[in-house]
Scaffold this active site. Structure first.
Site, mmCIF file in Angstrom:
data_model
loop_
_atom_site.group_PDB
_atom_site.id
_atom_site.type_symbol
_atom_site.label_atom_id
_atom_site.label_comp_id
_atom_site.label_asym_id
_atom_site.label_seq_id
_atom_site.Cartn_x
_atom_site.Cartn_y
_atom_site.Cartn_z
ATOM 1 C CG ASP A 1 -2.002 -1.028 1.156
ATOM 2 O OD1 ASP A 1 -2.243 -1.556 0.060
ATOM 3 O OD2 ASP A 1 -2.610 -1.313 2.209
ATOM 4 C CE1 TYR B 1 2.307 -6.410 4.860
ATOM 5 C CE2 TYR B 1 1.575 -8.632 5.407
ATOM 6 C CZ TYR B 1 1.804 -7.643 4.473
ATOM 7 O OH TYR B 1 1.537 -7.875 3.150
#
Length: 275
Positions: free
Chosen positions: A38, A66
């Site tokens: 993103d 993440y």
């Protein structure tokens, strides 16, 4: 230039922006990334260059790690703090952060956020959202291998998950599990398969003289290696005979040359040349 470049993508850039910048910096046309990150996220972006681009379909290292944090109190159109606020609610802190996180572990069907490139009837979900259509429920089969807190006060955590898993969906669903409204506050990808943030180079510092290029063999190591002769038959795309128990092999001539699949008996056919 052929191989893999691991980039530490900065926030504020799309994955496509990174590839375009590297294309100019390295003066190469054959270049592409293995999975979108993103624009508002940072971290590991795996980029294939030259002949390595031909191996994308055989990439197996797709699990990811993440680091993220959760914002309580409201939901947004994008399931992160950068979207338009849709609904607000008083924050409830009567929960155990670690216990709630652990409830996400395992295989599950995860609802895909509307702000995604997942396609339905040939159109991306985000395109439906831009048209004001918000009630499309799409689910991915994903697995969360592990998830644990980093800082309880900041509601930050680390998650190791399969391909197709959306961290913003975890942050959104955290609210559902704790009688809250919530969304994702921050996101950093620290690992893609075997490629870690420690291996990544900052985009701004990369140039043709200092760029670190990892060999194509790193992303093909899960395919059994065969050193075949006469190797010219492989370069010519011919069917070849191999005595092996494996149905898919990678033919080497010092470096990976081609991927072959069993056609019948011990006869193999070329499914992708890598030269």
């Amino acid at each position: 230039m052929d191989g893999i470049i691991v980039v530490n993508k900065p926030t504020g850039m799309t994955s496509h922006d990174v590839v375009n910048k590297l294309r100019r910096k390295l003066n190469t046309k054959k270049i592409g990334h293995t999975g979108t990150l993103d624009p508002d996220a940072s971290g590991v972006l795996v980029v294939l260059v030259g002949k390595a681009c031909k191996a994308l379909q055989f990439l197996q290292d797709t699990d990811k790690v993440y680091r993220s944090s959760i914002q309580l109190g409201y939901t947004t159109s994008t399931d992160d703090v950068f979207g338009e606020i849709k609904e607000q609610k008083q924050i409830n802190l009567d929960f155990d952060f670690d216990s709630v996180l652990q409830s996400f572990e395992g295989k599950q069907r995860q609802k895909v956020p509307m702000t995604s490139s997942k396609k339905v009837n040939g159109k991306k979900l985000l395109e439906y959202q831009r048209q004001g259509i918000e009630n499309i429920d799409v689910f991915n089969n994903v697995e969360i291998y592990s998830i644990h807190s980093i800082n309880k006060d900041e509601l930050s955590f680390e998650v190791h998950c399969s391909s197709g898993c959306y961290v913003r969906s975890i942050c959104r669903d955290f609210g559902l599990k704790t009688n809250n409204l919530s969304c994702m506050k921050s996101l950093q990808r620290t690992q893609v398969g075997r490629f870690t943030i420690d291996m990544a180079q900052d985009l701004e510092t990369i140039n043709s003289e200092n760029v670190i290029v990892y060999p194509l063999s790193m992303i093909l190591s899960h395919i059994p290696r065969i050193d075949y002769q006469p190797i010219q038959d492989v370069y010519n795309g011919k069917h070849i005979r191999i005595d092996t128990k494996y149905d898919r092999v990678c033919i080497y001539d010092s470096n990976p040359v081609a991927i072959y699949d069993r056609d019948h008996n011990n006869v193999f056919k070329c499914v992708r040349g890598l030269f």
